[in-house]
Design an enzyme around this catalytic site. Sequence first.
Site, mmCIF file in Angstrom:
data_model
loop_
_atom_site.group_PDB
_atom_site.id
_atom_site.type_symbol
_atom_site.label_atom_id
_atom_site.label_comp_id
_atom_site.label_asym_id
_atom_site.label_seq_id
_atom_site.Cartn_x
_atom_site.Cartn_y
_atom_site.Cartn_z
ATOM 1 N N HIS A 233 0.851 -1.189 0.000
ATOM 2 C CA HIS A 233 0.000 0.000 0.000
ATOM 3 C C HIS A 233 0.895 1.251 0.000
ATOM 4 O O HIS A 233 2.120 1.150 0.168
ATOM 5 C CB HIS A 233 -0.937 0.001 1.221
ATOM 6 C CG HIS A 233 -0.249 0.082 2.540
ATOM 7 N ND1 HIS A 233 -0.146 -0.979 3.408
ATOM 8 C CD2 HIS A 233 0.394 1.118 3.144
ATOM 9 C CE1 HIS A 233 0.511 -0.603 4.485
ATOM 10 N NE2 HIS A 233 0.858 0.648 4.350
HETATM 11 P P1 TYD Z 1 -2.160 -2.967 7.545
HETATM 12 O O1 TYD Z 1 -1.649 -1.574 7.592
HETATM 13 O O2 TYD Z 1 -3.012 -3.338 6.383
HETATM 14 O O3 TYD Z 1 -0.957 -3.990 7.679
HETATM 15 P P2 TYD Z 1 0.299 -4.248 6.729
HETATM 16 O O4 TYD Z 1 0.342 -3.149 5.737
HETATM 17 O O5 TYD Z 1 1.460 -4.243 7.617
HETATM 18 O O6 TYD Z 1 0.136 -5.584 6.113
HETATM 19 O O7 TYD Z 1 -2.949 -3.236 8.906
HETATM 20 C C1 TYD Z 1 -3.418 -4.517 9.254
HETATM 21 C C2 TYD Z 1 -4.629 -4.356 10.144
HETATM 22 O O8 TYD Z 1 -4.310 -3.668 11.358
HETATM 23 C C3 TYD Z 1 -5.748 -3.568 9.480
HETATM 24 O O9 TYD Z 1 -6.961 -4.261 9.766
HETATM 25 C C4 TYD Z 1 -5.766 -2.249 10.188
HETATM 26 C C5 TYD Z 1 -5.144 -2.542 11.537
HETATM 27 N N1 TYD Z 1 -4.340 -1.413 12.035
HETATM 28 C C6 TYD Z 1 -4.840 -0.604 13.045
HETATM 29 O O10 TYD Z 1 -5.954 -0.799 13.542
HETATM 30 N N2 TYD Z 1 -4.060 0.420 13.515
HETATM 31 C C7 TYD Z 1 -2.840 0.677 12.999
HETATM 32 O O11 TYD Z 1 -2.150 1.630 13.458
HETATM 33 C C8 TYD Z 1 -2.341 -0.146 11.917
HETATM 34 C C9 TYD Z 1 -0.994 0.108 11.305
HETATM 35 C C10 TYD Z 1 -3.131 -1.178 11.486
#
Ligand code: TYD
Length: 140
Positions: free
Chosen positions: A56
């Site tokens: 992302h």
């Molecule tokens: P995501 O940013 O999609 O993870 P990555 O990019 O590392 O694979 O986040 C995964 C999940 O965690 C998503 O459901 C949102 C949640 N999340 C929060 O609630 N707060 C946060 O600060 C972050 C970074 C993620």
Amino acid sequence: MKKYSLDDCLIIDLDKHHSDRKGNLSVVENGLTLPFDVKRVYYLYDVPGGESRGAHAHRELSQFIVAASGSFSVTLTDGNERRTFFLNRPYKGLLVRPGMWRDLDDFSSGAVCMVLASDIYKEEDYIRDYEEFLDFRRNV
Ligand code: TYD
């Protein structure tokens, strides 16, 4: 919003305080270490071998990514160029500016990916579709 380039994303060395036989300590301090103030810290851990994270970009968020333990790779692209950074030291981190697509992979076992972020969690700041990201880069 400034249009950042890959050259704005770089490794920053943290202060490392040695203590003979007692280990080391590194510091991130608002106003001194990073070009943004930290509003949120989160960390990834227990990432299974072969798994990747990220995939992302953020519209406005800046981040500082540290391998607090173990190692992993962060690949950034601005839509044209691509650059991979291997993080494996707790006293170095990668500054990631807004508008960069990132993929994290090659996690070692026990790796802890600590992320210091310039803002609280806002889902609307995420771009999770690569075509939409390219569009964003063209129009920002
Ligand atoms: P995501 O940013 O999609 O993870 P990555 O990019 O590392 O694979 O986040 C995964 C999940 O965690 C998503 O459901 C949102 C949640 N999340 C929060 O609630 N707060 C946060 O600060 C972050 C970074 C993620």
